[in-house]
Design a protein around this motif. Structure first.
Motif, mmCIF file in Angstrom:
data_model
loop_
_atom_site.group_PDB
_atom_site.id
_atom_site.type_symbol
_atom_site.label_atom_id
_atom_site.label_comp_id
_atom_site.label_asym_id
_atom_site.label_seq_id
_atom_site.Cartn_x
_atom_site.Cartn_y
_atom_site.Cartn_z
ATOM 1 N N TYR A 29 0.849 -1.187 0.000
ATOM 2 C CA TYR A 29 0.000 0.000 0.000
ATOM 3 C C TYR A 29 0.887 1.240 0.000
ATOM 4 O O TYR A 29 1.838 1.313 0.793
ATOM 5 C CB TYR A 29 -0.884 0.044 1.253
ATOM 6 N N GLN A 30 0.583 2.197 -0.867
ATOM 7 C CA GLN A 30 1.204 3.520 -0.855
ATOM 8 C C GLN A 30 0.212 4.424 -0.135
ATOM 9 O O GLN A 30 -0.903 4.637 -0.624
ATOM 10 C CB GLN A 30 1.441 4.005 -2.286
ATOM 11 N N ILE A 31 0.597 4.942 1.026
ATOM 12 C CA ILE A 31 -0.340 5.662 1.882
ATOM 13 C C ILE A 31 0.285 6.939 2.441
ATOM 14 O O ILE A 31 1.507 7.037 2.551
ATOM 15 C CB ILE A 31 -0.805 4.778 3.064
ATOM 16 N N PRO A 32 -0.557 7.886 2.857
ATOM 17 C CA PRO A 32 -0.028 9.032 3.606
ATOM 18 C C PRO A 32 0.295 8.581 5.032
ATOM 19 O O PRO A 32 -0.473 7.845 5.653
ATOM 20 C CB PRO A 32 -1.174 10.038 3.582
ATOM 21 N N VAL A 33 1.451 9.019 5.515
ATOM 22 C CA VAL A 33 1.916 8.649 6.850
ATOM 23 C C VAL A 33 2.144 9.926 7.646
ATOM 24 O O VAL A 33 2.804 10.844 7.167
ATOM 25 C CB VAL A 33 3.220 7.833 6.769
ATOM 26 N N TYR A 34 1.592 9.988 8.849
ATOM 27 C CA TYR A 34 1.748 11.146 9.715
ATOM 28 C C TYR A 34 2.889 10.883 10.687
ATOM 29 O O TYR A 34 2.971 9.805 11.272
ATOM 30 C CB TYR A 34 0.456 11.426 10.479
ATOM 31 N N ALA A 35 3.769 11.885 10.846
ATOM 32 C CA ALA A 35 4.924 11.740 11.729
ATOM 33 C C ALA A 35 4.937 12.870 12.744
ATOM 34 O O ALA A 35 4.668 14.022 12.407
ATOM 35 C CB ALA A 35 6.207 11.754 10.916
ATOM 36 N N GLY A 36 5.238 12.519 13.982
ATOM 37 C CA GLY A 36 5.319 13.505 15.047
ATOM 38 C C GLY A 36 6.253 13.031 16.143
ATOM 39 O O GLY A 36 6.503 11.830 16.282
ATOM 40 N N ASP A 37 6.762 13.978 16.910
ATOM 41 C CA ASP A 37 7.676 13.643 18.007
ATOM 42 C C ASP A 37 6.970 12.936 19.151
ATOM 43 O O ASP A 37 7.581 12.159 19.875
ATOM 44 C CB ASP A 37 8.341 14.917 18.546
ATOM 45 N N GLU A 38 5.668 13.207 19.321
ATOM 46 C CA GLU A 38 4.944 12.666 20.472
ATOM 47 C C GLU A 38 4.361 11.271 20.237
ATOM 48 O O GLU A 38 3.768 10.690 21.131
ATOM 49 C CB GLU A 38 3.836 13.628 20.891
ATOM 50 N N ILE A 39 4.541 10.717 19.069
ATOM 51 C CA ILE A 39 4.015 9.380 18.776
ATOM 52 C C ILE A 39 4.997 8.347 19.322
ATOM 53 O O ILE A 39 6.155 8.307 18.906
ATOM 54 C CB ILE A 39 3.781 9.192 17.266
ATOM 55 N N THR A 40 4.537 7.511 20.253
ATOM 56 C CA THR A 40 5.432 6.555 20.906
ATOM 57 C C THR A 40 5.359 5.153 20.304
ATOM 58 O O THR A 40 6.290 4.377 20.445
ATOM 59 C CB THR A 40 5.122 6.466 22.417
ATOM 60 N N GLU A 41 4.269 4.831 19.659
ATOM 61 C CA GLU A 41 4.083 3.526 19.009
ATOM 62 C C GLU A 41 3.814 3.772 17.535
ATOM 63 O O GLU A 41 3.300 4.826 17.165
ATOM 64 C CB GLU A 41 2.846 2.795 19.579
ATOM 65 N N ILE A 42 4.126 2.815 16.694
ATOM 66 C CA ILE A 42 3.657 2.888 15.313
ATOM 67 C C ILE A 42 2.174 2.555 15.368
ATOM 68 O O ILE A 42 1.773 1.540 15.934
ATOM 69 C CB ILE A 42 4.434 1.916 14.406
ATOM 70 N N LEU A 43 1.360 3.452 14.814
ATOM 71 C CA LEU A 43 -0.087 3.314 14.927
ATOM 72 C C LEU A 43 -0.737 3.021 13.581
ATOM 73 O O LEU A 43 -0.475 3.706 12.590
ATOM 74 C CB LEU A 43 -0.696 4.609 15.479
ATOM 75 N N LEU A 44 -1.585 2.021 13.564
ATOM 76 C CA LEU A 44 -2.502 1.790 12.448
ATOM 77 C C LEU A 44 -3.789 2.508 12.807
ATOM 78 O O LEU A 44 -4.302 2.342 13.915
ATOM 79 C CB LEU A 44 -2.806 0.297 12.285
ATOM 80 N N GLY A 45 -4.312 3.297 11.894
ATOM 81 C CA GLY A 45 -5.529 4.039 12.162
ATOM 82 C C GLY A 45 -6.778 3.339 11.679
ATOM 83 O O GLY A 45 -6.737 2.315 10.985
ATOM 84 N N SER A 46 -7.903 3.928 12.017
ATOM 85 C CA SER A 46 -9.204 3.331 11.697
ATOM 86 C C SER A 46 -9.530 3.356 10.206
ATOM 87 O O SER A 46 -10.468 2.687 9.773
ATOM 88 C CB SER A 46 -10.310 4.023 12.489
ATOM 89 N N LYS A 47 -8.776 4.095 9.397
ATOM 90 C CA LYS A 47 -9.029 4.102 7.958
ATOM 91 C C LYS A 47 -8.880 2.699 7.357
ATOM 92 O O LYS A 47 -9.520 2.358 6.367
ATOM 93 C CB LYS A 47 -8.107 5.091 7.251
ATOM 94 N N TRP A 48 -8.040 1.869 7.972
ATOM 95 C CA TRP A 48 -7.885 0.482 7.503
ATOM 96 C C TRP A 48 -9.202 -0.286 7.610
ATOM 97 O O TRP A 48 -9.472 -1.186 6.810
ATOM 98 C CB TRP A 48 -6.800 -0.241 8.299
ATOM 99 N N LEU A 49 -10.021 0.065 8.595
ATOM 100 C CA LEU A 49 -11.268 -0.679 8.812
ATOM 101 C C LEU A 49 -12.303 -0.404 7.731
ATOM 102 O O LEU A 49 -13.305 -1.104 7.641
ATOM 103 C CB LEU A 49 -11.835 -0.362 10.198
ATOM 104 N N LYS A 50 -12.038 0.592 6.873
ATOM 105 C CA LYS A 50 -12.920 0.844 5.730
ATOM 106 C C LYS A 50 -12.623 -0.109 4.578
ATOM 107 O O LYS A 50 -13.463 -0.285 3.694
ATOM 108 C CB LYS A 50 -12.770 2.288 5.250
ATOM 109 N N ILE A 51 -11.429 -0.732 4.591
ATOM 110 C CA ILE A 51 -11.066 -1.619 3.482
ATOM 111 C C ILE A 51 -10.724 -3.044 3.920
ATOM 112 O O ILE A 51 -10.725 -3.946 3.100
ATOM 113 C CB ILE A 51 -9.897 -1.041 2.646
#
Length: 120
Positions: free
Chosen positions: A83-105
């Motif tokens: 999958y080629q996807i937009p990825v959000y990056a921030g200093d405060e993110i402590t875990e790699i997160l899968l978001g709820s957008k995956w649940l649409k597909i």
């Protein structure tokens, strides 16, 4: 379909591969966060080895309030599909997160009593 694991506090973890710009696959465990409405969020430090293309900044609402995140075009391997996807990056993110957008597909099955956790 990929098998996931339940964390000690009920978190939902799935293994996926982050694909570097050079085509190298890096396996990681990502936590499903249904409060995050994108596809993937990652700590900025983890981006160095990926060499993904920077897209820009975007404001997102988090539990701590509204924050600006850097956005990258990233490639991952999930359930044997790239999958080629937009990825959000921030200093405060402590875990790699899968978001709820995956649940649409992809369908999610989570049965704590049976120890069954699948995505896809």
């Amino acid at each position: 379909m990929i098998q996931g694991i339940f964390g000690s506090e009920g978190q939902l973890f799935f293994e996926l591969d982050l694909i570097t710009n050079d085509g190298l696959n890096l396996p990681v465990d990502a936590m499903l966060d249904t409060g995050f409405t994108g596809f993937l969020a990652i700590n900025k430090q983890d981006l160095d080895s990926l060499d993904w293309i920077y897209i820009g900044k975007e404001r997102l609402r988090t539990a701590q309030g509204e924050t600006k995140f850097s956005t990258y075009s990233g490639k991952i391997l999930l359930d044997e599909q790239e999958y080629q996807i937009p990825v959000y990056a921030g200093d405060e993110i402590t875990e790699i997160l899968l978001g709820s957008k995956w649940l649409k597909i992809l369908p999610l099955v989570a049965n704590y009593q049976a120890g069954l956790l699948t995505l896809g």
